[in-house]
Design an enzyme around this catalytic site. Structure first.
Site, PDB file in Angstrom:
ATOM      1  N   CYS A  54      52.959   2.774  46.553  1.00 33.58           N
ATOM      2  CA  CYS A  54      51.545   2.953  46.941  1.00 33.58           C
ATOM      3  C   CYS A  54      50.830   1.614  46.968  1.00 33.58           C
ATOM      4  O   CYS A  54      50.855   0.872  45.993  1.00 33.58           O
ATOM      5  CB  CYS A  54      50.865   3.901  45.947  1.00 33.58           C
ATOM      6  SG  CYS A  54      49.074   3.907  46.104  1.00 33.58           S
ATOM      7  N   CYS A  57      48.048   1.413  44.010  1.00 36.01           N
ATOM      8  CA  CYS A  57      48.350   1.477  42.574  1.00 36.01           C
ATOM      9  C   CYS A  57      48.293   0.073  41.942  1.00 36.01           C
ATOM     10  O   CYS A  57      48.561  -0.930  42.615  1.00 36.01           O
ATOM     11  CB  CYS A  57      49.739   2.075  42.358  1.00 36.01           C
ATOM     12  SG  CYS A  57      49.766   3.881  42.353  1.00 36.01           S
ATOM     13  N   SER A 165      44.770   8.240  54.509  1.00 34.71           N
ATOM     14  CA  SER A 165      46.129   7.716  54.645  1.00 34.71           C
ATOM     15  C   SER A 165      46.909   7.716  53.338  1.00 34.71           C
ATOM     16  O   SER A 165      48.105   7.455  53.340  1.00 34.71           O
ATOM     17  CB  SER A 165      46.058   6.289  55.190  1.00 34.71           C
ATOM     18  OG  SER A 165      45.363   5.454  54.284  1.00 34.71           O
ATOM     19  N   HIS A 170      40.514   7.132  46.280  1.00 35.04           N
ATOM     20  CA  HIS A 170      39.816   5.933  46.740  1.00 35.04           C
ATOM     21  C   HIS A 170      38.746   6.293  47.756  1.00 35.04           C
ATOM     22  O   HIS A 170      38.766   7.381  48.338  1.00 35.04           O
ATOM     23  CB  HIS A 170      40.805   4.944  47.384  1.00 35.04           C
ATOM     24  CG  HIS A 170      41.355   5.419  48.691  1.00 35.04           C
ATOM     25  ND1 HIS A 170      42.358   6.358  48.780  1.00 35.04           N
ATOM     26  CD2 HIS A 170      41.044   5.108  49.976  1.00 35.04           C
ATOM     27  CE1 HIS A 170      42.645   6.593  50.045  1.00 35.04           C
ATOM     28  NE2 HIS A 170      41.849   5.851  50.807  1.00 35.04           N
TER      29      HIS A 170
HETATM   30  P1  H2U Z   1      41.912   5.766  54.220  1.00 36.10           P
HETATM   31  O1  H2U Z   1      42.860   6.422  53.321  1.00 36.10           O
HETATM   32  O2  H2U Z   1      40.585   6.474  54.276  1.00 36.10           O
HETATM   33  O3  H2U Z   1      42.519   5.533  55.569  1.00 36.10           O
HETATM   34  O4  H2U Z   1      41.600   4.342  53.596  1.00 36.10           O
HETATM   35  C1  H2U Z   1      42.571   3.444  53.186  1.00 36.10           C
HETATM   36  C2  H2U Z   1      42.200   2.067  53.673  1.00 36.10           C
HETATM   37  O5  H2U Z   1      43.042   1.134  53.053  1.00 36.10           O
HETATM   38  C3  H2U Z   1      42.354   1.889  55.173  1.00 36.10           C
HETATM   39  O6  H2U Z   1      41.089   1.599  55.733  1.00 36.10           O
HETATM   40  C4  H2U Z   1      43.264   0.070  53.932  1.00 36.10           C
HETATM   41  C5  H2U Z   1      43.303   0.714  55.307  1.00 36.10           C
HETATM   42  O7  H2U Z   1      42.879  -0.199  56.287  1.00 36.10           O
HETATM   43  N1  H2U Z   1      44.486  -0.617  53.561  1.00 36.10           N
HETATM   44  C6  H2U Z   1      44.405  -1.915  53.078  1.00 36.10           C
HETATM   45  O8  H2U Z   1      43.312  -2.491  53.044  1.00 36.10           O
HETATM   46  N2  H2U Z   1      45.535  -2.549  52.634  1.00 36.10           N
HETATM   47  C7  H2U Z   1      46.776  -1.994  52.673  1.00 36.10           C
HETATM   48  O9  H2U Z   1      47.730  -2.592  52.228  1.00 36.10           O
HETATM   49  C8  H2U Z   1      46.984  -0.662  53.285  1.00 36.10           C
HETATM   50  C9  H2U Z   1      45.738   0.085  53.685  1.00 36.10           C
END
Ligand code: H2U
Length: 357
Positions: A54, A57, A165, A170
């Site tokens: 993840c 995490c 996602s 979060h």
């Molecule tokens: P959502 O689960 O609402 O998509 O939000 C997760 C966000 O986390 C998403 O906007 C970011 C994605 O761009 N993200 C990061 O900033 N770094 C990462 O390594 C993966 C996802």
């Protein structure tokens, strides 16, 4: 407005949303019958408390190669795939009535609500949720201090049904150089009401909701949760402060404690309704951070959950709703009663006892 005994509200009717100057068609005769929603077997979380794969995490690497700290409560970072980029505000197309575009700059943040991968706000205790409230306040403070930001939109997209996602608890924050159109419309409508009545729209609305109690889901000394009279989504709610506050940063310590309590109550009720991790999009609306006066602006949160009848039967905004105006069968009053009837002890909490089959 009380609906009991109102012939108008018993048949097909439209309800007006005074915050957005929009209408919703309500067809109570189609679904306002005794509760027949299917209750499914309790869904148990199969997530581990820590997932080495993840990106949220503690201690794990994100997509951009950075490693998260070994955080214990909340953790906020710049989104590695931001929708907005920092830059000079202001550039727009030359005057044109048909083809109009303007540059939009800003900052996008991700806020982890807990170090635990397997929890949601609904399962966190009041102290844990209080830390999330504090993180939101800190982020608004930090982003407003950048000087290039006019509006800070705090939101949470929860559940795969909402396109989230990652199940790690979060939310996100997008801070922009202009005020996006939904909060902008609300600010304009609240200003107009304040100028006409000398009181704020949401304060008056809340007083009338509390007087009938019909659409109230839960409340404490500092907050009330209602299914708004004009709700579009089946179990849409608003979280409204008892005091006239415009900005998360203006909440007193006691109001922050009470906010954690009311969010725990609301999210537990949501999960208990269909015994699932209830998906939703939620967000805060309040005063822009540009230092201007916004008369009548009262802070509030909005929750838009898509589920209608079970953990799997959801509402879609399609057909008439996309081409004409939103419509609902289940009334706001019935939805509020169903949420009110739920326990605020989460169904996975051992204190809730074994769920009935
Ligand atoms: P959502 O689960 O609402 O998509 O939000 C997760 C966000 O986390 C998403 O906007 C970011 C994605 O761009 N993200 C990061 O900033 N770094 C990462 O390594 C993966 C996802």
């Amino acid at each position: 407005m009380a609906t009991r005994g109102s012939p108008l509200l018993a048949g097909p009717h439209r309800r007006y949303n005074p915050l957005l100057d929009e209408w919703v068609l309500v067809s109570p005769h189609r679904l306002d019958r005794p509760w027949q929603g299917q209750v499914e077997a309790a869904q148990l979380s199969t997530l581990p408390p820590y997932d080495p794969g993840c990106y949220l995490c503690p201690g794990n690497r994100r997509a951009n190669g950075e490693r998260n700290p070994a955080y214990g409560t909340t953790f906020a970072f710049d989104n590695d795939f931001p929708a907005l980029l920092p830059g000079a505000p202001g550039e727009s197309t030359p005057a044109d009535d048909l083809f109009v575009a303007e540059a939009q700059s800003g900052v996008c943040r991700v806020v982890c609500f807990s170090a635990r991968h397997d929890l949601t706000l609904a399962q966190m205790d009041a102290a844990g949720i209080r830390a999330v409230v504090e993180a939101w306040v800190d982020e608004v403070e930090r982003l407003s201090g950048l000087g290039t930001v006019r509006y800070v939109q705090v939101f949470e997209n929860k559940g795969a049904a909402m396109g989230c996602s990652n199940p790690h608890p979060h939310g996100q924050i997008w801070a922009s150089a202009t005020v996006p159109h939904v909060p902008a419309r609300k600010l304009a409508m609240q200003r107009r009401y304040q100028e006409r009545h000398g009181r704020d729209l949401l304060g008056d609305y809340l007083a009338r909701e509390l007087a009938t109690g019909e659409r109230v889901v839960c409340r404490n000394d500092a907050w009330a949760v209602v299914v708004p009279f004009w709700a579009v989504w089946p179990f849409e709610t608003m979280v409204i402060p008892a005091r006239m506050i415009a900005d998360l940063r203006d909440l007193s310590g006691e109001e922050r404690d009470q906010l954690a309590d009311i969010l725990r109550q609301l999210t537990a009720r949501y999960d208990n309704l269909f015994r699932c991790s209830f998906p939703y999009s939620m967000g805060w609306h309040g005063r822009p951070v540009d230092g201007h006066a916004y008369p009548g602006c009262r802070l509030h949160a909005v929750y838009f959950p898509p589920l209608l009848r079970s953990a799997t039967v959801r509402k879609f905004l399609v057909g008439y709703e996309l081409t004409a105006e939103p419509q609902r069968d289940l009334t706001a009053e019935s939805a509020a009663a169903r949420l009110r009837d739920q326990s605020d002890v989460h169904y996975l909490d051992p204190r809730a006892g074994s769920p009935a089959e």
